[in-house]
Design a protein around this motif. Sequence first.
Motif, PDB file in Angstrom:
ATOM      1  N   SER A  86       0.823  -1.215   0.000  1.00 51.97           N
ATOM      2  CA  SER A  86       0.000   0.000   0.000  1.00 51.97           C
ATOM      3  C   SER A  86       0.857   1.265   0.000  1.00 51.97           C
ATOM      4  CB  SER A  86      -0.938   0.019   1.212  1.00 51.97           C
ATOM      5  OG  SER A  86      -0.192   0.037   2.414  1.00 51.97           O
ATOM      6  N   ALA A  87       2.113   1.156   0.463  1.00 54.40           N
ATOM      7  CA  ALA A  87       2.996   2.320   0.504  1.00 54.40           C
ATOM      8  C   ALA A  87       3.228   2.910  -0.882  1.00 54.40           C
ATOM      9  CB  ALA A  87       4.344   1.939   1.122  1.00 54.40           C
ATOM     10  N   LEU A  88       3.061   2.086  -1.933  1.00 53.04           N
ATOM     11  CA  LEU A  88       3.317   2.555  -3.291  1.00 53.04           C
ATOM     12  C   LEU A  88       2.327   3.647  -3.710  1.00 53.04           C
ATOM     13  CD1 LEU A  88       4.024  -0.859  -5.051  1.00 53.04           C
ATOM     14  CD2 LEU A  88       5.627   0.656  -3.877  1.00 53.04           C
ATOM     15  N   VAL A  89       1.163   3.682  -3.048  1.00 48.70           N
ATOM     16  CA  VAL A  89       0.169   4.707  -3.373  1.00 48.70           C
ATOM     17  C   VAL A  89      -0.258   5.525  -2.157  1.00 48.70           C
ATOM     18  CG1 VAL A  89      -0.741   3.452  -5.356  1.00 48.70           C
ATOM     19  CG2 VAL A  89      -1.735   3.068  -3.104  1.00 48.70           C
ATOM     20  N   LEU A  90       0.057   5.048  -0.959  1.00 48.44           N
ATOM     21  CA  LEU A  90      -0.460   5.687   0.254  1.00 48.44           C
ATOM     22  C   LEU A  90       0.027   7.125   0.410  1.00 48.44           C
ATOM     23  CD1 LEU A  90      -2.227   5.274   2.728  1.00 48.44           C
ATOM     24  CD2 LEU A  90      -0.223   4.391   3.952  1.00 48.44           C
ATOM     25  N   ALA A  94      -1.912  10.236   1.960  1.00 46.81           N
ATOM     26  CA  ALA A  94      -1.433  10.694   3.278  1.00 46.81           C
ATOM     27  C   ALA A  94      -0.146  11.482   3.050  1.00 46.81           C
ATOM     28  CB  ALA A  94      -1.190   9.500   4.199  1.00 46.81           C
ATOM     29  N   PRO A  95      -0.240  12.664   2.464  1.00 47.46           N
ATOM     30  CA  PRO A  95       0.958  13.394   2.018  1.00 47.46           C
ATOM     31  C   PRO A  95       1.895  13.827   3.136  1.00 47.46           C
ATOM     32  CG  PRO A  95      -1.008  14.778   1.861  1.00 47.46           C
ATOM     33  CD  PRO A  95      -1.491  13.389   2.155  1.00 47.46           C
ATOM     34  N   LYS A  96       1.404  13.899   4.380  1.00 46.62           N
ATOM     35  CA  LYS A  96       2.246  14.335   5.483  1.00 46.62           C
ATOM     36  C   LYS A  96       2.875  13.162   6.247  1.00 46.62           C
ATOM     37  CE  LYS A  96      -0.311  18.637   6.262  1.00 46.62           C
ATOM     38  NZ  LYS A  96      -1.064  19.469   7.243  1.00 46.62           N
ATOM     39  N   ALA A  97       2.627  11.958   5.777  1.00 45.95           N
ATOM     40  CA  ALA A  97       3.119  10.779   6.493  1.00 45.95           C
ATOM     41  C   ALA A  97       4.623  10.614   6.331  1.00 45.95           C
ATOM     42  CB  ALA A  97       2.403   9.524   5.997  1.00 45.95           C
ATOM     43  N   ILE A  98       5.265  10.189   7.419  1.00 48.47           N
ATOM     44  CA  ILE A  98       6.684   9.827   7.425  1.00 48.47           C
ATOM     45  C   ILE A  98       6.751   8.305   7.503  1.00 48.47           C
ATOM     46  CG2 ILE A  98       8.878  10.010   8.658  1.00 48.47           C
ATOM     47  CD1 ILE A  98       7.841  12.682   9.791  1.00 48.47           C
ATOM     48  N   PHE A  99       7.564   7.694   6.630  1.00 45.82           N
ATOM     49  CA  PHE A  99       7.646   6.240   6.556  1.00 45.82           C
ATOM     50  C   PHE A  99       8.968   5.761   7.162  1.00 45.82           C
ATOM     51  CE2 PHE A  99       4.463   7.423   3.604  1.00 45.82           C
ATOM     52  CZ  PHE A  99       3.597   6.351   3.488  1.00 45.82           C
ATOM     53  N   TYR A 100       8.867   4.739   8.026  1.00 53.36           N
ATOM     54  CA  TYR A 100      10.010   4.198   8.748  1.00 53.36           C
ATOM     55  C   TYR A 100      10.198   2.733   8.337  1.00 53.36           C
ATOM     56  CZ  TYR A 100       8.906   8.141  11.864  1.00 53.36           C
ATOM     57  OH  TYR A 100       8.611   9.387  12.380  1.00 53.36           O
ATOM     58  N   GLY A 101      11.467   2.320   8.196  1.00 46.74           N
ATOM     59  CA  GLY A 101      11.750   0.929   7.886  1.00 46.74           C
ATOM     60  C   GLY A 101      13.221   0.632   8.090  1.00 46.74           C
ATOM     61  N   TYR A 102      13.579  -0.632   8.047  1.00 43.54           N
ATOM     62  CA  TYR A 102      14.967  -1.038   8.248  1.00 43.54           C
ATOM     63  C   TYR A 102      15.871  -0.384   7.204  1.00 43.54           C
ATOM     64  CZ  TYR A 102      18.988  -4.050   9.129  1.00 43.54           C
ATOM     65  OH  TYR A 102      20.235  -4.520   9.419  1.00 43.54           O
ATOM     66  N   ARG A 103      17.033   0.089   7.627  1.00 46.04           N
ATOM     67  CA  ARG A 103      17.892   0.892   6.766  1.00 46.04           C
ATOM     68  C   ARG A 103      18.201   0.214   5.433  1.00 46.04           C
ATOM     69  NH1 ARG A 103      20.893   5.225   7.471  1.00 46.04           N
ATOM     70  NH2 ARG A 103      20.534   5.208   9.729  1.00 46.04           N
ATOM     71  N   ALA A 104      18.495  -1.071   5.467  1.00 45.50           N
ATOM     72  CA  ALA A 104      18.887  -1.767   4.238  1.00 45.50           C
ATOM     73  C   ALA A 104      17.714  -2.052   3.314  1.00 45.50           C
ATOM     74  CB  ALA A 104      19.587  -3.076   4.585  1.00 45.50           C
ATOM     75  N   MET A 105      16.498  -1.843   3.791  1.00 37.63           N
ATOM     76  CA  MET A 105      15.338  -2.227   2.999  1.00 37.63           C
ATOM     77  C   MET A 105      15.170  -1.361   1.756  1.00 37.63           C
ATOM     78  SD  MET A 105      11.453  -3.030   4.212  1.00 37.63           S
ATOM     79  CE  MET A 105      10.991  -1.377   4.739  1.00 37.63           C
ATOM     80  N   LEU A 165      10.219   1.976  -3.639  1.00 39.19           N
ATOM     81  CA  LEU A 165       9.940   1.897  -2.206  1.00 39.19           C
ATOM     82  C   LEU A 165      10.775   2.956  -1.491  1.00 39.19           C
ATOM     83  CD1 LEU A 165       8.563   0.459   0.159  1.00 39.19           C
ATOM     84  CD2 LEU A 165      10.535  -1.067   0.269  1.00 39.19           C
ATOM     85  N   ARG A 166      10.110   3.914  -0.890  1.00 37.33           N
ATOM     86  CA  ARG A 166      10.807   5.031  -0.243  1.00 37.33           C
ATOM     87  C   ARG A 166      10.635   4.963   1.273  1.00 37.33           C
ATOM     88  NH1 ARG A 166      12.341   8.050  -4.438  1.00 37.33           N
ATOM     89  NH2 ARG A 166      11.064   8.053  -6.323  1.00 37.33           N
ATOM     90  N   ILE A 167      11.740   5.039   1.973  1.00 33.25           N
ATOM     91  CA  ILE A 167      11.759   5.091   3.431  1.00 33.25           C
ATOM     92  C   ILE A 167      12.304   6.458   3.832  1.00 33.25           C
ATOM     93  CG2 ILE A 167      12.683   4.072   5.535  1.00 33.25           C
ATOM     94  CD1 ILE A 167      10.708   2.282   4.037  1.00 33.25           C
ATOM     95  N   ASP A 168      11.521   7.212   4.582  1.00 30.30           N
ATOM     96  CA  ASP A 168      11.938   8.559   4.984  1.00 30.30           C
ATOM     97  C   ASP A 168      12.906   8.533   6.157  1.00 30.30           C
ATOM     98  OD1 ASP A 168      10.172   9.868   3.115  1.00 30.30           O
ATOM     99  OD2 ASP A 168       8.519   9.304   4.441  1.00 30.30           O
TER     100      ASP A 168
END
Length: 339
Positions: A86-90, A94-105, A165-168
């Motif tokens: 869902s992150a591909l379109v979310l 949700a334009p103000k959302a910050i996305f977190y994930g494992y650094r290497a991902m 896939l973007r991780i902020d």
Amino acid sequence: MIVTPPKKIPPMEEIGDEIYKIVLPQPFYAPNNIYLFCGNEGLTLIDSGYIESIPMLQASLRTKGFSLKDIRHVIYTHNHLDHISSALVLKSYAPKAIFYGYRAMQTGVGNYLESMRLFEEATEDLFRRAFGDPDELNRILTESRSGWNQFFSKFKETKKGDPILRIDHAIDHNDSLEIDSRLFRFLYTPGHNLYHITPVLPHSGIYFSGDLIIANLTAIYSELDGSLGDYYFTLSKLLEEPIRRLLPAHGHEIEDPIRTIQLVKKTLSILEKGVIRRLKEGSSDLLHLMEAAIGKKVHNGGHLPTALGLIYSIIQKLVLEGMIRIEIRENGYEIFHMR
């Protein structure tokens, strides 16, 4: 993709400790548990589900007076389809959302659609190892391709999607972050998946275990991007943690976290012993070893490739230990023999 409310709206249920849960149905596996916090800045989510589930997520949020635009933080446990696609379109909703994930991902995945194409190819290779009957193999491959095409077609339907896939905010092992006045600690917990992290609320002993533990059973994970050795190590490290509540991404809350983790380790050992015992009786293939260990009922759900992956991980371990050898036949079909 038009975001419209579905016919049946999943509830946004309060489950204690100021945590809400939304159970999102999706086409591949068991429904996903999306965990939420309502803070001063807006909503914080643990995972956000499958791309096709966005309308259900929005409809559920509306039952409590929220919308997708109120999402400010999204923490991803790992990059499997049912958790992160869902992150591909979310971000468009949700334009103000910050996305977190494992650094290497982010660097490891890059173009999500291309990474899923590689995953599709690896899944087909696994089926070819397991199925010696050409007709049965073709049937399984046709079903698998239909499921993958459904995902790719859903992405094409939207004009707002971004395949990258973007991780902020990149997460490393044992990082601590304050997110909307709530302190999180993050554990790198590979095994089920190479990029798997477990978000923790350290002051309350709450662990969001993603796909590490599913119900009271061994987490079915994939040989394609998981590791049996890493999985054993992660389970052992979790036993050292002060877990009060263990909230999985599928199924009900784990009633007794420590006992369940111990049981999962024991189950893995039992599965390995079962594979050895079966091969001592005579040579076998991956399909029949999986059916003997887990049961034929796996054929009726979306867990067939991951169940095969689990048993194949055990096979690879035994090959490295010199206990068995692999005979590769036509089209990649494999037979296993005790040495």
